[in-house]
Structure formats: structure tokens, C-alpha cells
Scaffold this motif. Structure first.
Motif, PDB file in Angstrom:
ATOM      1  N   GLY A  43       3.527   5.653  -6.245  1.00 10.02           N
ATOM      2  CA  GLY A  43       2.630   6.749  -6.589  1.00 10.02           C
ATOM      3  C   GLY A  43       1.404   6.243  -7.312  1.00 10.02           C
ATOM      4  N   SER A  44       0.306   6.918  -7.063  1.00 18.11           N
ATOM      5  CA  SER A  44      -0.918   6.532  -7.724  1.00 18.11           C
ATOM      6  C   SER A  44      -1.631   7.801  -8.140  1.00 18.11           C
ATOM      7  CB  SER A  44      -1.790   5.720  -6.771  1.00 18.11           C
ATOM      8  OG  SER A  44      -3.026   5.448  -7.368  1.00 18.11           O
TER       9      SER A  44
ATOM     10  N   GLN B  45      -9.804  14.822  -5.681  1.00 18.33           N
ATOM     11  CA  GLN B  45      -9.174  15.261  -6.922  1.00 18.33           C
ATOM     12  C   GLN B  45      -9.910  14.645  -8.097  1.00 18.33           C
ATOM     13  OE1 GLN B  45      -5.697  13.518  -5.441  1.00 18.33           O
ATOM     14  NE2 GLN B  45      -4.423  15.332  -5.774  1.00 18.33           N
TER      15      GLN B  45
ATOM     16  N   TYR C 180       9.845   9.522  -3.406  1.00 18.04           N
ATOM     17  CA  TYR C 180       8.671   9.868  -4.195  1.00 18.04           C
ATOM     18  C   TYR C 180       9.005  10.984  -5.187  1.00 18.04           C
ATOM     19  CZ  TYR C 180       3.878  11.175  -5.290  1.00 18.04           C
ATOM     20  OH  TYR C 180       2.713  11.437  -5.953  1.00 18.04           O
TER      21      TYR C 180
ATOM     22  N   ASP D 291       0.840  -1.189   0.000  1.00 16.96           N
ATOM     23  CA  ASP D 291       0.000   0.000   0.000  1.00 16.96           C
ATOM     24  C   ASP D 291       0.880   1.247   0.000  1.00 16.96           C
ATOM     25  OD1 ASP D 291      -1.539   2.215   0.803  1.00 16.96           O
ATOM     26  OD2 ASP D 291      -3.028   0.888   1.709  1.00 16.96           O
ATOM     27  N   GLN D 292       0.792   2.017  -1.076  1.00 16.65           N
ATOM     28  CA  GLN D 292       1.669   3.158  -1.254  1.00 16.65           C
ATOM     29  C   GLN D 292       1.442   4.232  -0.204  1.00 16.65           C
ATOM     30  OE1 GLN D 292       2.805   3.766  -4.835  1.00 16.65           O
ATOM     31  NE2 GLN D 292       2.018   1.826  -5.558  1.00 16.65           N
ATOM     32  N   VAL D 293       0.175   4.444   0.116  1.00 19.75           N
ATOM     33  CA  VAL D 293      -0.123   5.475   1.096  1.00 19.75           C
ATOM     34  C   VAL D 293       0.470   5.078   2.429  1.00 19.75           C
ATOM     35  CG1 VAL D 293      -1.934   6.845   2.135  1.00 19.75           C
ATOM     36  CG2 VAL D 293      -2.290   5.804  -0.100  1.00 19.75           C
TER      37      VAL D 293
ATOM     38  N   LEU E  88       4.254   5.623   2.365  1.00 11.40           N
ATOM     39  CA  LEU E  88       4.682   7.018   2.462  1.00 11.40           C
ATOM     40  C   LEU E  88       4.360   7.608   3.822  1.00 11.40           C
ATOM     41  CD1 LEU E  88       3.625   8.157  -1.107  1.00 11.40           C
ATOM     42  CD2 LEU E  88       5.942   7.765  -0.260  1.00 11.40           C
TER      43      LEU E  88
END
Ligand SMILES: Nc1ncnc2c1ncn2[C@@H]1O[C@H](COP(=O)(O)OP(=O)(O)OP(=O)(O)O)[C@@H](O)[C@H]1O
Ligand SMILES: [Mg+2]
Lengths: 378, 263, 304
Positions: free
Chosen positions: A238-239, A327, A225, A196-198, A201
Motif C-alpha cells: 500500500g502507498s 487525491q 490489502y 511495484d504495488q500497483v 494488486l
């Protein structure tokens, strides 16, 4: 003191036919929360299992604190682990599961164990389920038992293999911040594997991206990143992933070595996109690459979508518009490349509409189209 | 490293415990006659075929051996024919009575062969099937059936039901799906289940001795002759009962473990 | 930025899912079971009922306990019963330890574990009778044990191991023979059971500070319980039936219940008495089974 120092560690399976981990060097500082990220099958679990002592390294050394542990059995390494598939003992209750490590360690009294179990269970919201057995728990609850079992022993080193993967989004958000606070309070050194990228980070003090058994980039999360060391890292982290636009510096669209006298315009090098002459400014440092075809790496949030031609903007056509809530994700076809751009919520445009994309010049990264490596200056 | 050495030593000692008596039996069956009666006996005697030839030529031995083989073959075939469908049902269906059946089939082993074979002998006498291979073979089938059911159920459970379902989706009937997909994958294991029955039958003494009189199987024959026969003769008999089974065990060794896996 | 999580297929939880497939409502499973049920009814239930009936009728055909009376009054009865129980009480723990050692060695998968397993399995192919003959050749007065002890100079005159007057010594030889022959069935059950324990549990124990011994005691053994129970029940029941080994080793100088039953039938042509012994053995077997079932309860939800 429990930093982790890994030197040239390698692991193969099936008599060397499968290389799971290929010469990894890694240093994790004491008390650091270190996140490992990488595509499925890249060797994250294997690396973790070698640190835990569940898998013997073919080569290389592993140090925890001042001790070389390469050949020590797991129980002598003073660490705890959250297994990717939980491994919560089916014959024990939740309480007994969480207490397991403390019991085996044998240096805590019954009341102390009870108290620590209660605390650990509280942390993962399992307070009411202490008497149950794993068969009566959901996947996410079992996973929380696995986390509590590891936290309860307050180890010097904590290895976590996708510990939150089966939780719902809300719980995950809560645990993420709780976990970060707790391990920092305790000063535990954590290696944390996730997809999971979030999560990566947001949790990491430092992180590493793995690919095919190797670490391809390590550093603080925002640095990784912002400055992916290769198109692989940029495309993986990143997504949406980083966009890579084929460009030519200075417009001389001829591949191969730069002719020594090809000069960039005096008002600074530019990145030319396609035959129509759209271009955006490139930093002065790129002057050395004049005449070469490169890839410009631009994150989706670092581009503006304009509805009219403007200087420093590249033409394209809208393919899809996807509102994401906070977004809007717009997919634009520019020349032969699909570019994904994040723009303000409420943005709408019919498919086929002509738009112009304007990158923020200082956020563009440059990559060699053959090796995928980041270029700074020649 | 030290643990590995320890482990190998342990494994080797346990293996020696199993193998050494077999070695003693072998040299008993193949040493020259004089060596057996010499005291103390020699661990490395000179060998000869004499004892074995004498045993094989004795009155009744070849026919008893033949009967043993026939009984074992009938047992294997019958228990496979009866047990494999049951194993399939346990492996593939959840139905009312499934657990009851499983418990019953396992608990049949709690009823000793002693209590079964004596009334069966009485039946057999009444029906005129006493002293036939059939009576013995069916008794043996009753004894081996639970094992065959357990092993074949574990073997069939190991073949994913998804494969069979996939075959059904692509147009096979359920039996056809079994025959074309599951059976080829499971056949070694199912053969092993039958092989296990064969093994148990070939070795069984009690029922065979109660259910036969003039036409015993080899173990029953040897048992009857036990007190009246010379030692070398016994060794040859025991050796002949033992060694063929080793070949068998070799082929079914992986599947026998199913007895322990099935719950 | 949207969060991207792994597709579910990448996670393989080993912990219980406890989700049985939907109950089947057709006739198919019953049809599949029917042949075995029918067969067992004829060759199992019928003789069982008949056997019980035989035991509860006298030679003259009257129902009652007369046969059991004559069984109890049989001079060798009590010693046969106690010798059977003593034999069982010694052989069972011995075998369990042996089998556990073998099974653990094999399932720790050293190089060549397939070979070791094969060797430990070999006695499956040894009949009781063969086992009795083998150990007779060892323990007889001019046998291997005395020969080896003499050659080593440990003894000067042969020891009489199979002495008519020392039943405990004979029982010891029977125990040795049984431990040699019938440990393999426990081994295969335990190896199967150990194989069925997901490796992750043992690894979790390793990580969480368990020493090898405590790992065995706190993780392996509880998860092995179903296999252990099956093995104990099976072994106990089969031990009550041991008979050819006893005849081969002891001749007529010691009886167990099964040899009594066999003698009653084959030598004295007394099917009623034989059946009474059978019923007694059955009662003991059922009792032992019940004790193991109650003493070692297996709860599906506590297993992987
Ligand atoms: N015991 C094993 N035997 C053979 N190959 C293995 C074994 N364990 C792992 N591998 C292989 O090693 C590679 C790395 O596996 P690993 O489990 O470390 O990946 P991972 O990064 O944890 O993946 P995921 O994100 O899916 O959990 C894979 O190609 C895998 O197939
Ligand atoms: Mg993994």
C-alpha cells in the motif's frame, strides 16, 4: 496441467551463513497469475531461480504439474523465465533472441518459428527492431526482448522477475493489461516478481508477501490489502503504507494481562487514543481485549479529515499536504504518531492547523504491538 | 551425480596427461644411474641425488643458472617498468590511438623471435654488447612486454576507477590517488604480470642461444650441450629448468588469466 | 495510490551498455605509453627493419633476392616448410580440443577447480627444451614408452619411434610434445574468456531448452570468440617458432623453419640466410594472423 507445488524449500548461500529462502511452502494453481512481493533481498529471485532449476534447493521439493522437478535441469522443466537483468544474448539479433527457445526446443518449423517470433515481438511493440542487436537497444527495449523471448515459447509455466521494471509508466500500464489478458488466454501459470504495488494488486489472481526468506501472507490481492496479517504486511503493501495508531481498548491504560473484572462500557468497546480521551468505536469482537494496549491499523483512504471535533474522531495537527493528482496526501501528527491520510483532491490546509481524523470503524484492523500479528478475538 | 563423476574423471585424466611426463622426468633425474640404462625402465626406481649433483657440479652450469636468473630478473623489472604504465593508460583512459596501440602491442607477437633476434645479434656484435646478459634481457623484454601490458591492464581495470576518483575528490593528486588506492589493491596482480615475464624469460631458448656464445643462459647452455651429453645429464638439466617455475606459477596463477580477459 | 518502483541501483542489467567513458584529451595517456613505445621502437622495430634488410641483401652486400634464392635452393628447405605446416595443421586442432576440455572443466567450477587449473597451467613453466628432453626420454629406443609397452607385453622388441627415415612419426612425437607443453597458454586464455561471460547468458540458455552441447555451440562459443581468436593467433605464431623441441627429439634428422634459421646463424654463420628464414616465418605468421582476424571477426557490439 501445470500447477506449482513447493514444499519446505530452503536455500542458503556462503556455506549456510546467508539464508536466502527459509522453508517456503507455496501452491500456485494451474493457470493462475501469482505475484510475489517483498522488500529487496527477501529471496524472491532466489525462489524463482529454484523453481527454474538454476539454483539447487538445500531442502524441500518442487513439483510442476504431476512431476517432481526438484533435481531436473532447467531445460527439462518446460518453463520460461524473464531474468531480472534480462540476459538478452548480445551476439544475437532481437529476432534470433526471441526465437532462441523455439529453436532449442526444436519442435517447430522455420515458418512457424518466424510467425511466433513476429507475434511475440508485436505484443511487446518490438516489431520494427527485429534486426537490431541488444547493444543498439535501450534498457527498456532489451527488457521487452526478454519478455518476448519468454512468451514466444508458450511455456506451461512462466517465471517473471520484475519484467517491467525498466519501462516508462505508460508502457507499463499497457503491458500490464496485455500481459494479464495473454497469459489468461493461454492458461499459462505465472509467477511474477515485482516491487511495484500497483502492478502486484492489479495483476495478481493471488499474491504472496515475502520477508527474510519466508512467505508471511498469501491470498487474493484485495484480501491481503484489506486484511494484512501483520504490521509488516500492512506497512509494506500500500502507498501510503497502513497507519498504526497505538490505542488502548476501553481506556484502561495499563499494559499487561487484562484483569478479569475490567469491563468495557455497555455501549461497546472503544479504542482510546492518548491521554486526552479521544476515541473511536471498536467492534464487539474486541471486547475480549479490554484493558490492553494494541495497534489500530488504518489505511489512509479509510479516514476522514475533519476540521472540527466530532465523535469518533482523533485530534491531530497537519504537518504536510501533498497533492497527488487524483487525491491529496495529508500527513498529520496525532500524539506521537505520524498518520498519512488520503483525502479529496483540492484539499488544502496550512501546516500546524488542528484537524480531527475519523476512521471508518469497519475498516480498522487490530494488531498485537509486540508480535505485530493481527488480532481478531482473544 | 553421474555427471559429476564424469567430470572428475575427465579432469583427473587431463591432469594425468600433464603430470605423468613430469613424473617420468623427475625419476629420470633422480634415479640411480644404472636404472636409466636398464631396459625396460622401471616406473618406480631407487632414487639418488647422484645425477643432480653431477649436473650441478659440471663446468659452467652454476654460472649459467645464475645468468638465467639475472636475465629473468632484468626482464621482469624492465617489462614491468615499461608495461604497467601502458596497462594503466589502457585501463583508465579513452584516447585517440588507444585501439591502435592495443592492436599493435598484441600483433608484435606475430613477428617471431627468429626474425628479431638475429638482427639484434648483429647489432649487439657491432655495439660490443654481444654475449652479455643485457642483450638477452632486452630481447626478452620485447617479447614479454605485450603480455605484461595485457595482464596489468586487466588487473587495473578490475580496480574500480570510482575508488581512484573518490580519492581525488578527497584531495589526492592523480598519481597520489594511484599510489594510495589503486596500487595497494592491484599490487599482487601487477607482481604477477612481472612474474609472468620472469617465467617466459627463464624458459626462452632461441634468442638466448643466438645472442650468447661464451656466456649462455641455462637453456642455451643445455641446448649447446645437448648432443654431447649423457641422458641423465639432460634429465637433470630439464628438471632444473622446470621445477622452480612451478612455485612461481602457484603465486601468479590467478592473475595469468588476465591474458585471456583483456580484449 | 502512487506507484512505487524499485530504486535504479537494485537493477544490474548485464546486457551491453556500450557506453565508453568520455574521450580523454590530455597528454597523460600518451606519456604513459611513451616508454613502452620507445622501447619497442628500439628493440622491436629496429631489428625488424634490420632483419628484413638482412634478408634482402646478399653476403656481398647487394640488395636483391639472392638470399631467398639460396634459401629456396637449400636441399632441406622444402621438407622443412612442409613439415612445419603439417606439424601446425595437426597440433592446432588437437590443442584446441584439449584446451577447451580443460577450460570448460575448470570453469564449470567443480570442487577443487583451483587445483585442476593450477595443474593445467603448469606446462607454462616448461620450456621448449625441457619438453623436448622429456618426450625424448619417452620416445627414445630405450625410453619410457617402449619400457612400458614391453612390461605390459604389448611389444616384444623396442619400436623405433624417432626413426630417421619416418618423418611423419617424428612429427607425431613433436605434436605430442607441443600439445603437452603449449596447450596451457590456450587454457589460460580460454578460462579468462569463459570467466568473462556473464553467468546469466548460460542460465538463460539452460532455461530456454538448450542441451549442454547446444548451449556450448550457440551461446558459449560465440561469446568466447575473442578469446578463441587470441589463442589461435598466439598459438600459431608460437608454433612457427618451435625449435628446441625439434632439436631435442629429432636431432638432425628433421628440420622445421625455425631450426633452419637457427642453424644458418649458429652453425654456418650466415646471418643473411637466417634472416631470410626469419622473414619467411614472419610472412607465414602474419598471413595466419590475417586469416584468423578475417575468419573470426570480433564485433564489440556483439559482446557483453
Ligand atoms: N549467489 C549468492 N551468494 C550469496 N548470497 C546470495 C546469492 N544470491 C542471493 N544471495 C542473498 O540472498 C538473499 C536473497 O536474494 P534475492 O536475490 O533472492 O533477493 P530479491 O528478493 O530478489 O531482491 P531484489 O528485490 O533486490 O531483487 C540476499 O540477502 C542476497 O544477498
Ligand atoms: Mg531479485
Amino acid at each position: 496441467m501445470a500447477d506449482i507445488v513447493i514444499r519446505a524449500v530452503r536455500k542458503t548461500f556462503d556455506r549456510g551463513r546467508v539464508t536466502a529462502v527459509d522453508s517456503v511452502d507455496l501452491t500456485v494453481a494451474d493457470g493462475e497469475l501469482f505475484v510475489l512481493l517483498g522488500p529487496s533481498g527477501c529471496g524472491k529471485t532466489t525462489l524463482l531461480r529454484m523453481i527454474a532449476g538454476l539454483e539447487a534447493a538445500d531442502r524441500g521439493t518442487i513439483m510442476i504439474g504431476d512431476r517432481e522437478v526438484t533435481t531436473l535441469p532447467p531445460r527439462k522443466r518446460d518453463l520460461a523465465m524473464v531474468f531480472q537483468n534480462y540476459a538478452v544474448f548480445p551476439h544475437l539479433t532481437v529476432e534470433q533472441n526471441i526465437a532462441f527457445g523455439l529453436r532449442m526446443k526444436g519442435d517447430a518449423g522455420a515458418t512457424e518459428i518466424k510467425e511466433k517470433v513476429r507475434q511475440a515481438a508485436e505484443l511487446v511493440d518490438l516489431g520494427g527492431l527485429l534486426g537490431r542487436r541488444p547493444a543498439q537497444l535501450s534498457g527498456g527495449q532489451q527488457q521487452r526482448v526478454a519478455v518476448a523471448r519468454a512468451l514466444a515459447v508458450s511455456p506451461a509455466v512462466l517465471l517473471m522477475d520484475e519484467p517491467l521494471s525498466n519501462l516508462d509508466a505508460l508502457l507499463r500500464l499497457k503491458f500490464r493489461s496485455d500481459l494479464k489478458r495473454i497469459v489468461h488466454e493461454l492458461g499459462t501459470t505465472v509467477i511474477y516478481v515485482t516491487h511495484d504495488q500497483v502492478e502486484a494488486l492489479s495483476l495478481a489472481d493471488r499474491m504472496a508477501v515475502m520477508r527474510e526468506g519466508r512467505i508471511v501472507q498469501a491470498g487474493p490481492p484485495l484480501e491481503v490489502y484489506d486484511h494484512p496479517a501483520s504490521t509488516f504486511v500492512g506497512g509494506f503493501l500500500g502507498s501510503p503504507p497502513m497507519n498504526f495508531l497505538p490505542v488502548a481498548i476501553d481506556g484502561a491504560v495499563s499494559p499487561g494481562p487484562r484483569s478479569p473484572d475490567a469491563a468495557c462500557p455497555d455501549d461497546g468497546p472503544r479504542a482510546m487514543v492518548g491521554p486526552r480521551g479521544d476515541s473511536f468505536p471498536a467492534p464487539e469482537a474486541m471486547r475480549g481485549w479490554c484493558g490492553r494496549e494494541l495497534l489500530a491499523g488504518i489505511r489512509g483512504e479509510n479516514m476522514d479529515v475533519l476540521s472540527e471535533r466530532a465523535p469518533g474522531a482523533v485530534a491531530g495537527k497537519v504537518l504536510v499536504v501533498e497533492p497527488l493528482g487524483a487525491q491529496t496526501l495529508v500527513t498529520v501528527a496525532s500524539e506521537d504518531t505520524e498518520v498519512k491520510v488520503l483525502t479529496a483532491p483540492g484539499y488544502t490546509a496550512p501546516p500546524g492547523r488542528d484537524v480531527w481524523l475519523r476512521p471508518a470503524p469497519d475498516k480498522v484492523r487490530w494488531y498485537d504491538p509486540d508480535s505485530g500479528a493481527e488480532l481478531t478475538s482473544p | 551425480m553421474r555427471r559429476a563423476v564424469l567430470r572428475y574423471t575427465g579432469a583427473a585424466l587431463l591432469a594425468a596427461w600433464v603430470l605423468f611426463p613430469m613424473y617420468l622426468l623427475t625419476i629420470g633425474a633422480f634415479s640411480v644411474q644404472s636404472a636409466i640404462y636398464h631396459y625396460p625402465r622401471d616406473i618406480l626406481p631407487s632414487l639418488s641425488w647422484g645425477t643432480m649433483r653431477f649436473f650441478l657440479d659440471s663446468q659452467g652450469v652454476p654460472t649459467a643458472l645464475g645468468r638465467s636468473v639475472i636475465v629473468a630478473a632484468i626482464t621482469a623489472a624492465a617489462s614491468a617498468a615499461l608495461g604497467i604504465p601502458a596497462g594503466y593508460a589502457l585501463a583508465r583512459y579513452r584516447f585517440r590511438g588507444r585501439d591502435a596501440y592495443r592492436v599493435t602491442i598484441v600483433s608484435t607477437r606475430a613477428f617471431p623471435v627468429v626474425v628479431l633476434s638475429i638482427p639484434l645479434a648483429v647489432f649487439a656484435l657491432q655495439w660490443g654488447s654481444y654475449d652479455t646478459v643485457w642483450a638477452v634481457a632486452f630481447m626478452h623484454t620485447a617479447l614479454t612486454l605485450p603480455f605484461v601490458v595485457l595482464i596489468s591492464s586487466s588487473v587495473l581495470t578490475a580496480v574500480p576507477a570510482d575508488l581512484e576518483e573518490a580519492a581525488q575528490v578527497f584531495g589526492c593528486s592523480r598519481p597520489a590517488a594511484f599510489a594510495r588506492v589503486t596500487l595497494p589493491l592491484a599490487i599482487p596482480g601487477l607482481a604477477a604480470a612481472g612474474g609472468f615475464a620472469l617465467l617466459m624469460s627463464y624458459n626462452e631458448v632461441f634468442a638466448a642461444s643466438v645472442l650468447t656464445l661464451e656466456r649462455p643462459t641455462l637453456p642455451a647452455f643445455v641446448l649447446n650441450a645437448l648432443t654431447s651429453s649423457p641422458e641423465p645429464y639432460k634429465y637433470a638439466a630439464a628438471w632444473l629448468l622446470m621445477v622452480p617455475t612451478f612455485v612461481f606459477i602457484f603465486f601468479i596463477r590467478r592473475y595469468i588469466l588476465g591474458v585471456g580477459r583483456a580484449r | 495510490m502512487a506507484s512505487v518502483s524499485a530504486p535504479a541501483s537494485q537493477r544490474r542489467p548485464v546486457t551491453p551498455s556500450a557506453r565508453p567513458r568520455a574521450r580523454h584529451r590530455g597528454w597523460t595517456p600518451y606519456l604513459l605509453l611513451a616508454p613502452s613505445v620507445a622501447f619497442l621502437a628500439v628493440f622491436f622495430i629496429a631489428p625488424l627493419v634490420q632483419g628484413i634488410e638482412l634478408a634482402f641483401t646478399s653476403t656481398s652486400g647487394q640488395y636483391g633476392l639472392a638470399t631467398f634464392h639460396s634459401m629456396l635452393n637449400d636441399p632441406g628447405f622444402l621438407s622443412a616448410l612442409t613439415d612445419t605446416l603439417i606439424m601446425l595443421a595437426i597440433v592446432l586442432p588437437v590443442q584446441l580440443v584439449l584446451a577447451m576440455a580443460m577450460a570448460l572443466l575448470v570453469s564449470s567450477r567443480p570442487k577443487g577447480s583451483g587445483f585442476w587449473l593450477y595443474v593445467y597451467m603448469l606446462p607454462l613453466g616448461v620450456s621448449e627444451l625441457t619438453s623436448g628432453i622429456v618426450w625424448y626420454s619417452v620416445f627414445t629406443q630405450q625410453g619410457w614408452l617402449n619400457s612400458i609397452l614391453t612390461s605390459l607385453g604389448v611389444i616384444h622388441a623396442p619400436v623405433i619411434w624417432l626413426s630417421y627415415s619416418n618423418s611423419l612419426l617424428i612429427i607425431a612425437t613433436i605434436v605430442v610434445a607441443e600439445a603437452w607443453r603449449s596447450t596451457s597458454i590456450i587454457v589460460i586464455i580460454l578460462v579468462g574468456g569463459l570467466d568473462a561471460i556473464p553467468r546469466e547468458y548460460l542460465e538463460a540458455a539452460d532455461v530456454f531448452y538448450a542441451s549442454p552441447w547446444r548451449k556450448f555451440w550457440h551461446v558459449t562459443l560465440p561469446l568466447l570468440r575473442p578469446a578463441l581468436r587470441t589463442a589461435l593467433i598466439l598459438r600459431t605464431v608460437l608454433a612457427f617458432e618451435v625449435f628446441a623441441t625439434v632439436i631435442a627429439l629429432a636431432g638432425g634428422s628433421l628440420s622445421v623453419l625455425a631450426t633452419k634459421a637457427n642453424n644458418a646463424y649458429t652453425q654456418f654463420q650466415e646471418p643473411h640466410l637466417a634472416a631470410a628464414y626469419g622473414v619467411l616465418i614472419m610472412a607465414l605468421s602474419v598471413l595466419a594472423t590475417a586469416i584468423f582476424l578475417a575468419g573470426l571477426p570480433v564485433r564489440e557490439e556483439r559482446l557483453p
